[in-house]
Design a protein around this motif. Structure first.
Motif, PDB file in Angstrom:
ATOM      1  N   GLU A  15     -35.514  15.757  88.192  1.00  0.00           N
ATOM      2  CA  GLU A  15     -36.505  15.250  87.238  1.00  0.00           C
ATOM      3  C   GLU A  15     -37.782  16.076  87.286  1.00  0.00           C
ATOM      4  N   ALA A  16     -38.234  16.417  88.490  1.00  0.00           N
ATOM      5  CA  ALA A  16     -39.474  17.192  88.634  1.00  0.00           C
ATOM      6  C   ALA A  16     -39.342  18.573  88.013  1.00  0.00           C
ATOM      7  N   VAL A  17     -38.141  19.151  88.034  1.00  0.00           N
ATOM      8  CA  VAL A  17     -37.947  20.511  87.520  1.00  0.00           C
ATOM      9  C   VAL A  17     -37.729  20.526  86.015  1.00  0.00           C
ATOM     10  N   LEU A  18     -36.819  19.674  85.513  1.00  0.00           N
ATOM     11  CA  LEU A  18     -36.442  19.771  84.092  1.00  0.00           C
ATOM     12  C   LEU A  18     -36.543  18.455  83.328  1.00  0.00           C
ATOM     13  N   GLY A  19     -37.108  17.427  83.933  1.00  0.00           N
ATOM     14  CA  GLY A  19     -37.168  16.128  83.266  1.00  0.00           C
ATOM     15  C   GLY A  19     -37.872  16.152  81.918  1.00  0.00           C
ATOM     16  N   GLY A  74     -26.424  27.427  88.074  1.00  0.00           N
ATOM     17  CA  GLY A  74     -27.347  27.463  86.942  1.00  0.00           C
ATOM     18  C   GLY A  74     -26.747  28.155  85.745  1.00  0.00           C
ATOM     19  N   TRP A  75     -26.076  29.249  85.991  1.00  0.00           N
ATOM     20  CA  TRP A  75     -25.438  30.002  84.907  1.00  0.00           C
ATOM     21  C   TRP A  75     -24.293  29.204  84.299  1.00  0.00           C
ATOM     22  N   LEU A  76     -23.460  28.590  85.155  1.00  0.00           N
ATOM     23  CA  LEU A  76     -22.315  27.823  84.665  1.00  0.00           C
ATOM     24  C   LEU A  76     -22.759  26.669  83.766  1.00  0.00           C
ATOM     25  N   VAL A  77     -23.755  25.909  84.198  1.00  0.00           N
ATOM     26  CA  VAL A  77     -24.219  24.764  83.417  1.00  0.00           C
ATOM     27  C   VAL A  77     -24.839  25.219  82.094  1.00  0.00           C
ATOM     28  N   SER A  78     -25.545  26.330  82.135  1.00  0.00           N
ATOM     29  CA  SER A  78     -26.198  26.828  80.908  1.00  0.00           C
ATOM     30  C   SER A  78     -25.186  27.249  79.851  1.00  0.00           C
ATOM     31  N   VAL A  86     -31.214  29.735  81.922  1.00  0.00           N
ATOM     32  CA  VAL A  86     -30.536  29.898  83.212  1.00  0.00           C
ATOM     33  C   VAL A  86     -31.522  29.763  84.368  1.00  0.00           C
ATOM     34  N   LYS A  87     -32.720  30.285  84.191  1.00  0.00           N
ATOM     35  CA  LYS A  87     -33.727  30.215  85.248  1.00  0.00           C
ATOM     36  C   LYS A  87     -34.088  28.764  85.571  1.00  0.00           C
ATOM     37  N   GLY A  88     -34.261  27.964  84.526  1.00  0.00           N
ATOM     38  CA  GLY A  88     -34.594  26.558  84.728  1.00  0.00           C
ATOM     39  C   GLY A  88     -33.500  25.822  85.477  1.00  0.00           C
ATOM     40  N   TRP A  89     -32.249  26.030  85.048  1.00  0.00           N
ATOM     41  CA  TRP A  89     -31.122  25.387  85.729  1.00  0.00           C
ATOM     42  C   TRP A  89     -31.003  25.882  87.167  1.00  0.00           C
ATOM     43  N   SER A  90     -31.221  27.158  87.378  1.00  0.00           N
ATOM     44  CA  SER A  90     -31.117  27.725  88.729  1.00  0.00           C
ATOM     45  C   SER A  90     -32.159  27.118  89.663  1.00  0.00           C
ATOM     46  N   TRP A  91     -33.372  26.914  89.152  1.00  0.00           N
ATOM     47  CA  TRP A  91     -34.415  26.287  89.972  1.00  0.00           C
ATOM     48  C   TRP A  91     -34.043  24.848  90.314  1.00  0.00           C
TER      49      TRP A  91
END
Length: 332
Positions: A15-19, A74-78, A86-91
């Motif tokens: 949540e803190a990263v991509l919420g 991160g890459w797979l989910v994107s 990808v950067k957001g998912w990776s973080w």
């Protein structure tokens, strides 16, 4: 820590990263990522007991694992999610991965945070299940979940959950220091000579603490509650390391001793020998208890090969322990 706690922590981190960008999906992916490191328990189904214990909280609980696999996930989910950064998912995956072992490092078992270095970080300041850590954190997470993703309250609730849980972890370190001093003073007052002192919280709380004391032929075990009014009493557990003198150089025995950090006793029942990991105590507050939380039957075949088989647990022992703990937490 237990699975629920790691799910809550992972969800809050997600949540803190991509919420703000993907809403509750960030919690879902964070919760999933927060459980991935514990998949190492599957090793118990494909290898022997000693190897499984060595693997547990090893590579998957390391910073290296977080660094290497976060970009992969991160890459797979994107690839299939509408949010393509990808950067957001990776973080998200990196922080959910790395906070998992950082939390586990506060428990008695600890974690190989710096794998492949043979170093297990274990602060021993919190039990694997601690409602005072998990419940308030979960309440704030649920409150967060029902806010719009653009809401200021959503960020505030999640932040407060993260802050409150982190402050509690710091508090457990302070409580451990106070309890450690109490045990030191008691040993000095009772003129007990020892070579090492190890402390940990008792199950489900940080009010009642347990100390293992290393003496020449035995380990002493004592309990201290912050509500105690009487001196600390230490109970003796003979080491009986002589029982395994003829197999002490066996490879698996040496590995098992290393896993226990040397805190082990050997007990004999009929003709069977049992290896008891003293770091996790017994399923009873009775000073004569022999139902160790982690006890392994030592099996030796005709070729001299050693195997360790974990003894089954009795649910009634666990139920009885809860009542004994509640009584002892309130003081002696």
């Amino acid at each position: 820590m237990d699975s629920l706690t790691q799910i809550v922590l992972g969800a809050a981190v997600g949540e803190a990263v991509l919420g703000r960008k993907i809403g509750n999906k960030a919690m879902i992916y964070g919760a999933i990522a927060g459980t991935i490191p514990d998949l190492d328990v599957m090793a118990s189904h494909v290898t022997d007991t000693v190897s499984a214990l060595e693997i547990h909280r090893g590579f998957t609980h390391s910073i290296l694992f977080s660094v290497v696999f976060a970009p992969v996930y991160g890459w797979l989910v994107s690839r299939y999610e509408r949010y393509k950064n990808v950067k957001g998912w990776s973080w998200l995956f990196f922080l959910a991965f790395v906070t998992h072992p950082l939390l586990d490092a506060h428990t008695t078992w600890g974690t190989q945070l710096f794998w492949p270095l043979d170093l297990r970080v274990a602060y021993k300041s919190i039990f694997v299940i601690d409602p005072l850590y998990t419940v308030p954190f979960l309440v704030f997470l649920i409150m967060t979940m029902f806010q719009k993703r653009s809401s200021k309250k959503r960020r505030q609730f999640n932040t407060w959950g993260l802050i409150l849980s982190s402050v509690y972890l710091l508090l457990t370190l302070i409580l451990k220091g106070v309890a450690f001093t109490k045990f030191e003073d008691a040993l000095e007052q009772q003129n007990i000579s020892y070579s090492d002192l190890d402390t940990r919280p008792s199950p489900l709380n940080t009010v009642l603490w347990t100390a293992n004391v290393d003496t020449k032929d035995a380990y002493l075990v004592g309990h201290y509650s912050f509500f105690d009014s009487k001196p600390i009493t230490f109970h003796r557990y003979p080491k009986h390391h002589e029982y395994i003198a003829n197999i002490a150089d066996n490879e698996k025995m040496r590995r098992m001793i290393k896993i226990s950090k040397g805190w082990y006793t050997i007990t004999k029942q009929d003709d069977d020998l049992f290896f008891n990991d003293l770091r996790f105590g017994t399923l009873s507050m009775n000073p004569d208890a022999t139902n160790f939380v982690f006890q392994y039957k030592i099996q030796k075949d005709k070729q001299g090969h050693i195997q360790f088989e974990e003894t089954p647990k009795d649910r009634n022992d666990a139920k009885q322990l809860l009542g004994e703990l509640w009584t002892r937490v309130k003081g002696n």
